[in-house]
Design a protein around this motif. Structure first.
Motif, PDB file in Angstrom:
ATOM      1  N   TYR A   1       0.716  -1.196   0.042  1.00 47.93           N
ATOM      2  CA  TYR A   1      -0.117  -0.115  -0.019  1.00 47.93           C
ATOM      3  C   TYR A   1       0.809   1.326  -0.222  1.00 47.93           C
ATOM      4  CZ  TYR A   1      -3.174   3.761   1.502  1.00 47.93           C
ATOM      5  OH  TYR A   1      -3.912   4.693   1.757  1.00 47.93           O
ATOM      6  N   GLN A   2       1.980   1.151   0.916  1.00 49.57           N
ATOM      7  CA  GLN A   2       2.891   2.380   0.885  1.00 49.57           C
ATOM      8  C   GLN A   2       3.648   2.501  -0.574  1.00 49.57           C
ATOM      9  OE1 GLN A   2       5.487   1.902   4.270  1.00 49.57           O
ATOM     10  NE2 GLN A   2       4.018   2.383   5.831  1.00 49.57           N
ATOM     11  N   ALA A   3       4.004   1.438  -1.243  1.00 47.94           N
ATOM     12  CA  ALA A   3       4.639   1.398  -2.400  1.00 47.94           C
ATOM     13  C   ALA A   3       3.700   2.102  -3.481  1.00 47.94           C
ATOM     14  CB  ALA A   3       5.212   0.080  -2.973  1.00 47.94           C
ATOM     15  N   MET A   4       2.242   1.672  -3.518  1.00 49.50           N
ATOM     16  CA  MET A   4       1.437   2.066  -4.461  1.00 49.50           C
ATOM     17  C   MET A   4       1.372   3.765  -4.001  1.00 49.50           C
ATOM     18  SD  MET A   4      -1.312  -1.050  -4.329  1.00 49.50           S
ATOM     19  CE  MET A   4      -2.263  -0.187  -5.522  1.00 49.50           C
ATOM     20  N   LYS A   5       1.191   4.023  -3.106  1.00 47.83           N
ATOM     21  CA  LYS A   5       0.977   5.540  -2.698  1.00 47.83           C
ATOM     22  C   LYS A   5       2.040   6.356  -3.212  1.00 47.83           C
ATOM     23  CE  LYS A   5      -0.140   8.297   1.309  1.00 47.83           C
ATOM     24  NZ  LYS A   5      -0.393   8.665   2.840  1.00 47.83           N
ATOM     25  N   LYS A   6       3.066   5.881  -2.903  1.00 50.59           N
ATOM     26  CA  LYS A   6       4.230   6.676  -3.268  1.00 50.59           C
ATOM     27  C   LYS A   6       4.321   6.767  -4.947  1.00 50.59           C
ATOM     28  CE  LYS A   6       9.312   6.806  -2.968  1.00 50.59           C
ATOM     29  NZ  LYS A   6      10.411   6.205  -2.260  1.00 50.59           N
ATOM     30  N   ARG A   7       3.809   5.717  -5.527  1.00 52.82           N
ATOM     31  CA  ARG A   7       4.002   5.881  -7.086  1.00 52.82           C
ATOM     32  C   ARG A   7       2.946   6.617  -7.818  1.00 52.82           C
ATOM     33  NH1 ARG A   7       4.367   0.899  -7.525  1.00 52.82           N
ATOM     34  NH2 ARG A   7       2.007   0.147  -7.762  1.00 52.82           N
ATOM     35  N   ARG A   8       1.861   6.463  -6.966  1.00 55.29           N
ATOM     36  CA  ARG A   8       0.732   7.565  -7.370  1.00 55.29           C
ATOM     37  C   ARG A   8       0.925   8.902  -6.981  1.00 55.29           C
ATOM     38  NH1 ARG A   8      -5.105   5.636  -5.430  1.00 55.29           N
ATOM     39  NH2 ARG A   8      -4.315   4.003  -6.781  1.00 55.29           N
ATOM     40  N   GLN A   9       1.726   9.388  -6.171  1.00 55.21           N
ATOM     41  CA  GLN A   9       2.222  10.702  -5.859  1.00 55.21           C
ATOM     42  C   GLN A   9       3.235  11.155  -6.828  1.00 55.21           C
ATOM     43  OE1 GLN A   9       3.576  11.064  -1.849  1.00 55.21           O
ATOM     44  NE2 GLN A   9       1.657  10.749  -0.732  1.00 55.21           N
ATOM     45  N   GLU A  10       4.009  10.182  -7.291  1.00 51.46           N
ATOM     46  CA  GLU A  10       5.002  10.787  -8.391  1.00 51.46           C
ATOM     47  C   GLU A  10       4.268  10.946  -9.586  1.00 51.46           C
ATOM     48  OE1 GLU A  10       8.766   8.234  -6.584  1.00 51.46           O
ATOM     49  OE2 GLU A  10       7.644   7.652  -8.518  1.00 51.46           O
ATOM     50  N   MET A  11       3.326  10.190  -9.755  1.00 44.85           N
ATOM     51  CA  MET A  11       2.501  10.308 -11.191  1.00 44.85           C
ATOM     52  C   MET A  11       1.507  11.428 -11.078  1.00 44.85           C
ATOM     53  SD  MET A  11       0.990   6.166 -11.608  1.00 44.85           S
ATOM     54  CE  MET A  11      -0.114   6.799 -12.856  1.00 44.85           C
TER      55      MET A  11
ATOM     56  N   ASP B   1       5.172  14.948   3.267  1.00 43.38           N
ATOM     57  CA  ASP B   1       6.186  14.263   2.852  1.00 43.38           C
ATOM     58  C   ASP B   1       6.778  14.446   1.705  1.00 43.38           C
ATOM     59  OD1 ASP B   1       5.549  12.340   4.895  1.00 43.38           O
ATOM     60  OD2 ASP B   1       4.034  11.249   3.923  1.00 43.38           O
ATOM     61  N   GLY B   2       5.938  14.964   0.484  1.00 46.52           N
ATOM     62  CA  GLY B   2       6.595  15.472  -0.797  1.00 46.52           C
ATOM     63  C   GLY B   2       7.306  16.701  -0.713  1.00 46.52           C
ATOM     64  N   LEU B   3       7.221  17.489   0.364  1.00 49.49           N
ATOM     65  CA  LEU B   3       7.863  18.701   0.371  1.00 49.49           C
ATOM     66  C   LEU B   3       9.539  18.614   0.518  1.00 49.49           C
ATOM     67  CD1 LEU B   3       5.179  20.894   2.540  1.00 49.49           C
ATOM     68  CD2 LEU B   3       5.646  20.944   0.091  1.00 49.49           C
ATOM     69  N   THR B   4      10.169  19.598  -0.354  1.00 47.80           N
ATOM     70  CA  THR B   4      11.562  19.458  -0.244  1.00 47.80           C
ATOM     71  C   THR B   4      12.082  20.768  -0.338  1.00 47.80           C
ATOM     72  OG1 THR B   4      11.827  19.456  -2.464  1.00 47.80           O
ATOM     73  CG2 THR B   4      11.663  17.053  -1.496  1.00 47.80           C
ATOM     74  N   PRO B   5      13.363  21.205   0.177  1.00 50.49           N
ATOM     75  CA  PRO B   5      13.945  22.730   0.003  1.00 50.49           C
ATOM     76  C   PRO B   5      13.689  23.099  -1.257  1.00 50.49           C
ATOM     77  CG  PRO B   5      15.267  21.291   1.486  1.00 50.49           C
ATOM     78  CD  PRO B   5      14.136  20.434   0.845  1.00 50.49           C
ATOM     79  N   SER B   6      13.688  22.450  -2.322  1.00 49.21           N
ATOM     80  CA  SER B   6      13.900  22.762  -3.511  1.00 49.21           C
ATOM     81  C   SER B   6      12.620  23.417  -4.033  1.00 49.21           C
ATOM     82  CB  SER B   6      14.542  22.115  -4.682  1.00 49.21           C
ATOM     83  OG  SER B   6      13.577  20.675  -4.677  1.00 49.21           O
ATOM     84  N   SER B   7      11.382  22.880  -3.309  1.00 48.93           N
ATOM     85  CA  SER B   7      10.040  23.193  -3.778  1.00 48.93           C
ATOM     86  C   SER B   7       9.578  24.672  -3.534  1.00 48.93           C
ATOM     87  CB  SER B   7       9.073  22.239  -3.137  1.00 48.93           C
ATOM     88  OG  SER B   7       8.884  22.339  -1.870  1.00 48.93           O
ATOM     89  N   PHE B   8      10.417  25.250  -2.409  1.00 52.81           N
ATOM     90  CA  PHE B   8      10.034  26.813  -2.302  1.00 52.81           C
ATOM     91  C   PHE B   8      11.408  27.720  -2.303  1.00 52.81           C
ATOM     92  CE2 PHE B   8      11.449  25.660   2.098  1.00 52.81           C
ATOM     93  CZ  PHE B   8      11.076  24.209   2.132  1.00 52.81           C
ATOM     94  N   PRO B   9      11.917  27.974  -3.469  1.00 47.26           N
ATOM     95  CA  PRO B   9      13.038  28.548  -3.744  1.00 47.26           C
ATOM     96  C   PRO B   9      12.871  29.977  -3.282  1.00 47.26           C
ATOM     97  CG  PRO B   9      11.998  28.345  -5.958  1.00 47.26           C
ATOM     98  CD  PRO B   9      11.245  27.636  -4.761  1.00 47.26           C
ATOM     99  N   THR B  10      11.644  30.684  -3.317  1.00 51.19           N
ATOM    100  CA  THR B  10      11.652  31.957  -3.068  1.00 51.19           C
ATOM    101  C   THR B  10      11.599  32.403  -1.429  1.00 51.19           C
ATOM    102  OG1 THR B  10       9.899  32.365  -4.695  1.00 51.19           O
ATOM    103  CG2 THR B  10       9.982  34.107  -3.001  1.00 51.19           C
ATOM    104  N   LEU B  11      11.239  31.427  -0.779  1.00 55.98           N
ATOM    105  CA  LEU B  11      11.331  31.422   0.799  1.00 55.98           C
ATOM    106  C   LEU B  11      12.854  31.518   1.085  1.00 55.98           C
ATOM    107  CD1 LEU B  11       9.924  31.856   3.521  1.00 55.98           C
ATOM    108  CD2 LEU B  11       9.704  29.176   3.522  1.00 55.98           C
ATOM    109  N   THR B  12      13.403  30.459   0.568  1.00 51.07           N
ATOM    110  CA  THR B  12      14.813  30.200   1.059  1.00 51.07           C
ATOM    111  C   THR B  12      15.815  31.548   0.691  1.00 51.07           C
ATOM    112  OG1 THR B  12      15.220  29.152  -1.091  1.00 51.07           O
ATOM    113  CG2 THR B  12      14.736  27.835   0.710  1.00 51.07           C
ATOM    114  N   SER B  13      15.531  31.925  -0.493  1.00 55.28           N
ATOM    115  CA  SER B  13      16.173  33.077  -0.990  1.00 55.28           C
ATOM    116  C   SER B  13      16.059  34.459  -0.267  1.00 55.28           C
ATOM    117  CB  SER B  13      15.840  33.528  -2.312  1.00 55.28           C
ATOM    118  OG  SER B  13      14.595  33.714  -2.514  1.00 55.28           O
TER     119      SER B  13
END
Length: 439
Positions: free
Chosen positions: A60-70, A95-107
């Motif tokens: 179930y976790q593998a399917m959930k991860k694959r669906r998020q990537e899709m 889970d899907g948030l990474t530092p690269s997803s909000f470059p404006t805030l980091t700058s």
């Protein structure tokens, strides 16, 4: 139920769950019916069931991860090709948030950190500089100190010179003499001494000192002039003091022009001699009410015009009875309003404030010479002042100063009607000498 049956049911359940997930078929109703139809598992089948549940959770976790990537891939492709965005609801997770997803805030955070670093104040290390730097002193400071010292010495010498110049004329001795021998005119004496101190404190002047004393007959004008002349003869010399009696030096009006020329020549010689000796001469003009216009014109030229320096260092004293009627009238009409406790200087101050404008108006009409003069009115003498005149004269002549005899002699003098508790003499002390000579 045997072990084979339980393993078969577990595999069947796993196969049904996989079919539901792959075909996207809602199997919740069938699973409920299956559970209702199947009997409850026994204790012996607990461990294989647990293993099956763990495998199901991992899938179930593998399917959930694959669906998020899709879903992320479809969203990026739609933004580039203009495809419509999905309208299905999304579940927010971190889970899907990474530092690269909000470059404006980091700058923005990085810029703020840079600003804070720039605003930081950096202090030098305590061990970096052991000795403070030496400041160079300007040489102009020593010149400034020297200038202050020179100015101080000059001012000090000037003060010392002023004191020496005043001491030369012995004004303290003059004050004692006038207070002792002038009766009833202490206010005038104080003002006259003040004028002399101010003028004699320095040798350089921009105009001569001109003082005009006015009062009725017998109030002490001529006596005051004789005392001043005697004192200045003792301090500056006989040649620098002039007592000019108009009725004696120029009795005839026809000789007025010649008298004016002779007087001008005499004054010029005296001021030149005084300039050489660095002294100030004194010129006393008694009975000024009898002076001719030619003499007044000559004196006005010497006093008012811008002469050379020697003519500016001189003292002119005029004695006359001009305006005596106004002085007498004022004192008789205002004596009741004068307080008995008021001092002599206070009475003269009030007398001068009220009479000076009147006298100046009368004298300026007489001649322009009095526009340059300081006018001092002398008041009437009271009965007590007349008694002091008798006491002084009797002491001079060697008579015993009997108080009863002095009162009798003072009573023979004519007085004005008593006003405000005061008796003013009509002739002042003018008859004192004659009555003492009759004793």
């Amino acid at each position: 139920m045997s072990d084979q049956d339980s393993s078969a049911s577990a595999s069947q359940t796993e196969g049904e769950f996989e079919g539901e997930m792959d075909g996207e078929v809602d199997g919740e109703g069938e699973r409920d019916e299956y559970h209702r139809e199947s009997p409850a598992p026994s204790l012996s089948s607990f461990s294989p069931s647990l293993r099956a549940v763990v495998r199901i959770k991992q899938k179930y976790q593998a399917m959930k991860k694959r669906r998020q990537e899709m879903s992320l891939g479809l969203a990026g492709a739609g933004a580039l090709t203009g495809a419509p965005a999905r309208t299905s609801p999304k579940i927010f997770t971190f889970d899907g948030l990474t530092p690269s997803s909000f470059p404006t805030l980091t700058s923005t955070i990085a810029q703020r950190k840079k600003r804070r670093k720039r605003k930081r104040v950096l202090y030098p290390n305590s061990g970096g500089c052991k000795a403070p730097p030496k400041q160079e002193q300007s040489r102009a400071k020593y010149c400034l100190y020297l200038l202050f010292a020179i100015v101080f010495i000059q001012v000090y010498n000037a003060i010392e010179n002023l004191d020496d110049h005043v001491l030369r004329y012995d004004l303290e001795g003059l004050e004692k003499t006038l207070r002792r021998e002038v009766f009833g005119q202490q206010g005038v004496v104080e003002v006259l001494l003040s004028h002399l101190k101010d003028y004699l404190s320095t040798y350089v002047h921009n105009k001569p000192l001109v003082v005009s004393l006015h009062g009725p007959s017998g109030v002490g004008k001529s006596h005051l002039g004789r005392l001043l002349a005697g004192h200045f003869r003792s301090v500056v010399g006989e040649t620098l003091v002039l007592q000019y009696y108009v009725l004696h030096h120029c009795p005839q009006e026809a000789d007025a022009l010649q008298c004016a020329r002779n007087l001008s020549t005499l004054i010029s010689e005296m001021v030149q001699r005084a300039e050489e000796e660095e002294k100030i001469p004194l010129f006393i003009f008694d009975e000024a009410e009898h002076m001719h216009d030619e003499i007044l014109d000559e004196l006005w030229q010497l006093v008012a015009s811008k002469q050379s320096n020697e003519y500016l260092n001189a003292i002119y004293l005029f004695l006359s009875n001009l305006g005596h009627a106004h002085i007498t009238k004022h004192m008789l009409h205002n004596s009741s309003s004068i307080s008995m406790a008021m001092t002599a200087s206070g009475r003269h101050s009030n007398l001068g404030k009220e009479l000076t404008p009147i006298l100046r108006n009368i004298l300026e009409k007489r001649h322009l010479l009095w526009t340059e003069a300081d006018i001092l009115p002398l008041g009437l003498l009271e009965k007590g002042h007349v008694m002091e005149c008798f006491l002084d004269e009797m002491t001079r002549e060697g008579f015993y100063p009997d108080h009863t005899n002095i009162e009798r002699l003072a009573g023979e003098i004519e007085y004005y009607p008593e006003v405000g508790g005061r008796e003013y003499s009509q002739t002042g002390c003018k008859q004192v000498v004659a009555k003492v000579n009759l004793l």
